[in-house]
Design a protein around this motif. Structure first.
Motif, PDB file in Angstrom:
ATOM      1  N   ALA A  91       2.867  -5.676   4.801  1.00 18.35           N
ATOM      2  CA  ALA A  91       2.143  -5.116   5.412  1.00 18.35           C
ATOM      3  C   ALA A  91       2.520  -3.862   5.952  1.00 18.35           C
ATOM      4  CB  ALA A  91       2.395  -6.591   6.461  1.00 18.35           C
ATOM      5  N   THR A  92       3.334  -3.153   5.432  1.00 24.92           N
ATOM      6  CA  THR A  92       4.694  -2.203   6.229  1.00 24.92           C
ATOM      7  C   THR A  92       3.267  -1.023   5.324  1.00 24.92           C
ATOM      8  OG1 THR A  92       6.260  -2.813   5.796  1.00 24.92           O
ATOM      9  CG2 THR A  92       5.594  -0.020   5.523  1.00 24.92           C
ATOM     10  N   ARG A  93       2.700  -1.401   4.552  1.00 23.13           N
ATOM     11  CA  ARG A  93       1.941  -0.808   3.429  1.00 23.13           C
ATOM     12  C   ARG A  93      -0.034  -0.297   4.020  1.00 23.13           C
ATOM     13  NH1 ARG A  93      -1.191   1.150  -0.405  1.00 23.13           N
ATOM     14  NH2 ARG A  93      -0.739   2.172  -2.133  1.00 23.13           N
ATOM     15  N   MET A  94      -0.377  -1.864   4.136  1.00 23.74           N
ATOM     16  CA  MET A  94      -1.207  -1.480   5.402  1.00 23.74           C
ATOM     17  C   MET A  94      -1.587  -0.708   6.489  1.00 23.74           C
ATOM     18  SD  MET A  94      -3.113  -5.212   4.442  1.00 23.74           S
ATOM     19  CE  MET A  94      -1.661  -6.556   4.617  1.00 23.74           C
ATOM     20  N   ALA A  95      -0.033  -0.798   7.627  1.00 28.92           N
ATOM     21  CA  ALA A  95       0.111   0.080   8.976  1.00 28.92           C
ATOM     22  C   ALA A  95       0.373   1.372   8.381  1.00 28.92           C
ATOM     23  CB  ALA A  95       1.365  -0.352   9.124  1.00 28.92           C
ATOM     24  N   VAL A  96       1.043   1.941   7.905  1.00 30.43           N
ATOM     25  CA  VAL A  96       1.107   3.034   6.524  1.00 30.43           C
ATOM     26  C   VAL A  96      -0.234   3.632   6.529  1.00 30.43           C
ATOM     27  CG1 VAL A  96       2.233   4.512   5.224  1.00 30.43           C
ATOM     28  CG2 VAL A  96       3.704   2.441   5.921  1.00 30.43           C
ATOM     29  N   PHE A  97      -1.056   3.390   5.758  1.00 26.78           N
ATOM     30  CA  PHE A  97      -2.099   3.255   5.010  1.00 26.78           C
ATOM     31  C   PHE A  97      -3.076   3.925   6.371  1.00 26.78           C
ATOM     32  CE2 PHE A  97      -6.567   3.035   4.334  1.00 26.78           C
ATOM     33  CZ  PHE A  97      -6.671   3.875   3.027  1.00 26.78           C
ATOM     34  N   ALA A 130      -5.385   9.463   1.310  1.00 32.38           N
ATOM     35  CA  ALA A 130      -4.763   8.587   2.769  1.00 32.38           C
ATOM     36  C   ALA A 130      -3.902   7.409   1.073  1.00 32.38           C
ATOM     37  CB  ALA A 130      -5.297   7.727   3.367  1.00 32.38           C
ATOM     38  N   ASP A 131      -4.717   6.667   0.193  1.00 30.78           N
ATOM     39  CA  ASP A 131      -3.883   6.152  -0.269  1.00 30.78           C
ATOM     40  C   ASP A 131      -2.742   6.817  -0.863  1.00 30.78           C
ATOM     41  OD1 ASP A 131      -3.824   3.376  -1.649  1.00 30.78           O
ATOM     42  OD2 ASP A 131      -5.714   4.086  -3.370  1.00 30.78           O
ATOM     43  N   ARG A 132      -2.524   7.365  -1.790  1.00 28.93           N
ATOM     44  CA  ARG A 132      -2.122   8.542  -2.685  1.00 28.93           C
ATOM     45  C   ARG A 132      -1.018   8.798  -1.669  1.00 28.93           C
ATOM     46  NH1 ARG A 132      -0.055   8.078  -6.421  1.00 28.93           N
ATOM     47  NH2 ARG A 132      -2.109   7.948  -7.314  1.00 28.93           N
ATOM     48  N   PHE A 133      -0.634   9.338  -0.117  1.00 29.57           N
ATOM     49  CA  PHE A 133      -0.370   9.728   0.128  1.00 29.57           C
ATOM     50  C   PHE A 133       0.481   8.375   1.005  1.00 29.57           C
ATOM     51  CE2 PHE A 133       1.816   9.455   4.770  1.00 29.57           C
ATOM     52  CZ  PHE A 133       2.407  10.495   4.934  1.00 29.57           C
ATOM     53  N   THR A 134      -0.016   6.778   1.285  1.00 31.56           N
ATOM     54  CA  THR A 134       0.572   5.675   1.263  1.00 31.56           C
ATOM     55  C   THR A 134       2.135   5.492   0.217  1.00 31.56           C
ATOM     56  OG1 THR A 134      -1.192   5.448   2.521  1.00 31.56           O
ATOM     57  CG2 THR A 134       0.486   3.476   1.891  1.00 31.56           C
ATOM     58  N   PHE A 155       1.176   0.858  -6.194  1.00 25.32           N
ATOM     59  CA  PHE A 155      -0.140   1.314  -7.219  1.00 25.32           C
ATOM     60  C   PHE A 155      -0.934   0.720  -6.111  1.00 25.32           C
ATOM     61  CE2 PHE A 155      -4.338  -1.311  -9.271  1.00 25.32           C
ATOM     62  CZ  PHE A 155      -3.161   0.046 -10.413  1.00 25.32           C
ATOM     63  N   PRO A 156      -2.223   2.466  -6.874  1.00 24.55           N
ATOM     64  CA  PRO A 156      -3.154   2.283  -5.861  1.00 24.55           C
ATOM     65  C   PRO A 156      -4.377   1.068  -5.200  1.00 24.55           C
ATOM     66  CG  PRO A 156      -3.125   3.489  -7.946  1.00 24.55           C
ATOM     67  CD  PRO A 156      -2.797   2.984  -7.638  1.00 24.55           C
ATOM     68  N   ALA A 157      -4.461   1.273  -4.386  1.00 26.52           N
ATOM     69  CA  ALA A 157      -5.143   0.261  -3.358  1.00 26.52           C
ATOM     70  C   ALA A 157      -6.090   0.876  -3.580  1.00 26.52           C
ATOM     71  CB  ALA A 157      -4.783  -0.032  -1.481  1.00 26.52           C
ATOM     72  N   PHE A 158      -6.565   1.898  -3.853  1.00 28.94           N
ATOM     73  CA  PHE A 158      -7.987   2.202  -4.108  1.00 28.94           C
ATOM     74  C   PHE A 158      -8.050   2.740  -5.705  1.00 28.94           C
ATOM     75  CE2 PHE A 158      -8.050   1.953   0.148  1.00 28.94           C
ATOM     76  CZ  PHE A 158      -9.656   1.240   0.689  1.00 28.94           C
ATOM     77  N   PRO A 159      -7.836   2.037  -6.930  1.00 33.01           N
ATOM     78  CA  PRO A 159      -7.938   2.892  -7.939  1.00 33.01           C
ATOM     79  C   PRO A 159      -8.817   3.420  -8.708  1.00 33.01           C
ATOM     80  CG  PRO A 159      -7.620   0.417  -8.423  1.00 33.01           C
ATOM     81  CD  PRO A 159      -8.277   0.756  -6.930  1.00 33.01           C
ATOM     82  N   ALA A 160      -9.728   3.465  -8.449  1.00 40.01           N
ATOM     83  CA  ALA A 160     -11.003   4.366  -8.978  1.00 40.01           C
ATOM     84  C   ALA A 160     -11.002   6.130  -8.077  1.00 40.01           C
ATOM     85  CB  ALA A 160     -12.703   3.401  -8.602  1.00 40.01           C
ATOM     86  N   TYR A 161     -11.587   5.855  -7.118  1.00 40.52           N
ATOM     87  CA  TYR A 161     -11.043   6.819  -5.940  1.00 40.52           C
ATOM     88  C   TYR A 161      -9.797   7.518  -6.279  1.00 40.52           C
ATOM     89  CZ  TYR A 161     -14.059   4.337  -3.175  1.00 40.52           C
ATOM     90  OH  TYR A 161     -15.854   3.945  -2.351  1.00 40.52           O
ATOM     91  N   THR A 162      -8.675   7.548  -6.335  1.00 42.73           N
ATOM     92  CA  THR A 162      -7.409   7.553  -6.107  1.00 42.73           C
ATOM     93  C   THR A 162      -7.483   8.119  -7.344  1.00 42.73           C
ATOM     94  OG1 THR A 162      -6.698   6.245  -4.234  1.00 42.73           O
ATOM     95  CG2 THR A 162      -4.765   7.234  -5.749  1.00 42.73           C
TER      96      THR A 162
END
Length: 388
Positions: A91-97, A130-134, A155-162
């Protein structure tokens, strides 16, 4: 890919939920060194979505998926169970994103070369940043807000984009004369609509300088950024796929960046050769624009890259020019032999809804609209390995 539910009830200042999320935004600002564009209004986000930032600066955040599971991890003296600990970390990861997303200004997307807010290229680059920052700061933000040891997944939430964006930050270092971190900082501090343009401007200034007339710049921006836009937006089908394994998405991101960098570098060398040759033969005389023959070379190169993608098994991003409508109409009636083919067809229809000429007349984030820049929670991680 479905329409997002309307926002729920307002979460008022003074409540634990509001205060906690506001503290996450504040810490995100501190680590990023930039202010948030959040206007202080917070609403519940229904459905399987963590939250969004609205065009007016208000934000939504999910009680079900973020606020409720986060609370035990930030309650002093509470003894966390194993499940509570991991739920609070997620949940923290989603909030930071979401907090990091609030740091990005939208900007004017109606000017020459601007990326429409909510376009595939805009979503890809913003999600990656945003993913890399998070991944980098999510754990540190959690540590600054609680004494509990929360596992915030890196681990990236968006692995291809990131992965693609990380690699492009390195490959673009030479032509921009900026380190990967410096280039990332430049993009982070630039309006979303102008990020690709700012890369092109930096390359033109560094590699060509005053040899390029101001009247040529708009077209050169398109010539230089075309490969970058296609390379990132072309990962949409891969990123949104529920059948493609996360590790395979990393590989596709790496390969996409490699091909994109090759096309970018070749186009840049051709552009430099045009202006260098003219300047040598006609010093002090304003050069002409790029000849049609060179633009044909760019198109041939683009087609060549598409063929490389196809040979590697990458689902086609776009149909043959001039046959788009026939192609996508046919997708609705074909019979597909397996689940993978069915998913590809659905994703292609989704892409058509975003890339068809009729979709380019208005900004995706116009008045009263919400950019479709979020993905449903849990839509990419399945219990089974999936299709490579």
């Amino acid at each position: 890919m479905n329409g997002m539910p309307e926002r729920g009830e307002e979460i008022l200042p003074g409540t634990w939920e509001y205060q906690w999320f506001a503290s996450v935004v504040t810490k995100t600002e501190e680590f990023a060194g930039r202010p948030s564009h959040w206007n202080g209004r917070l609403y519940d986000q229904p459905g399987a979505i963590a939250g969004v930032i609205e065009a007016d600066g208000s934000m939504t955040i999910s009680r079900e998926h973020v606020l409720d599971p986060a609370r035990p991890g930030y309650t002093e003296g509470h003894s966390l169970t194993h499940d509570e600990r991991y739920a609070a970390g997620g949940a923290t990861r989603m909030a930071v994103f979401r907090a990091r997303a609030s740091l990005s200004a939208l900007g004017d997307d109606t000017g020459p070369g601007a990326s429409p807010i909510g376009s595939l290229e805009d979503i890809a680059l913003e999600s990656a940043l945003a993913d890399r920052f998070t991944s980098t700061y999510g754990g540190r933000i959690a540590e600054s807000l609680t004494e509990q040891d929360l596992p915030v997944d890196s681990f990236p939430a968006f692995p291809a984009y990131t992965t693609a964006t990380d690699r492009l930050m390195s490959s673009l270092s030479r032509p921009t004369d900026l380190g990967p971190g410096e280039l990332r900082d430049l993009l982070e501090s630039t309006d979303r609509s102008q990020r690709f343009n700012v890369i092109a401007d930096r390359v033109i200034e560094t590699q060509l300088g005053d040899r390029v007339p101001e009247s040529h710049r708009d077209q050169l921006r398109q010539d230089l950024t075309g490969s970058l836009r296609r390379g990132l937006s072309g990962l949409t089908m891969t990123e949104w796929s529920q059948l493609t394994h996360q590790g395979s998405k990393l590989n596709w991101g790496h390969d996409a960046a490699e091909l994109t960098a090759i096309e970018f570098d070749l186009n840049l060398e051709d552009i430099k050769a045009h202006y260098d040759s003219w300047n040598t033969k006609h010093p002090g005389v304003e050069p002409p624009e790029l000849p049609d023959s060179l633009r044909e070379t760019f198109l041939d190169r683009e087609e060549g890259m598409r063929q490389v993608w196809a040979e590697r098994g990458w689902p086609a991003q776009q149909p043959v020019a001039g046959r788009e409508q026939e192609n996508y109409d046919g997708l609705r009636t074909q019979i597909y032999p397996n689940e993978r083919e069915q998913e590809i067809a659905k994703l292609q229809q989704f892409l058509w809804s975003h890339t068809a000429p009729s979709q380019h007349t208005d900004s995706a984030a116009g008045a009263g609209e919400r950019p479709n820049n979020v993905r449903e929670i849990g839509s990419t991680r399945k219990g089974q390995r999936g299709v490579e």
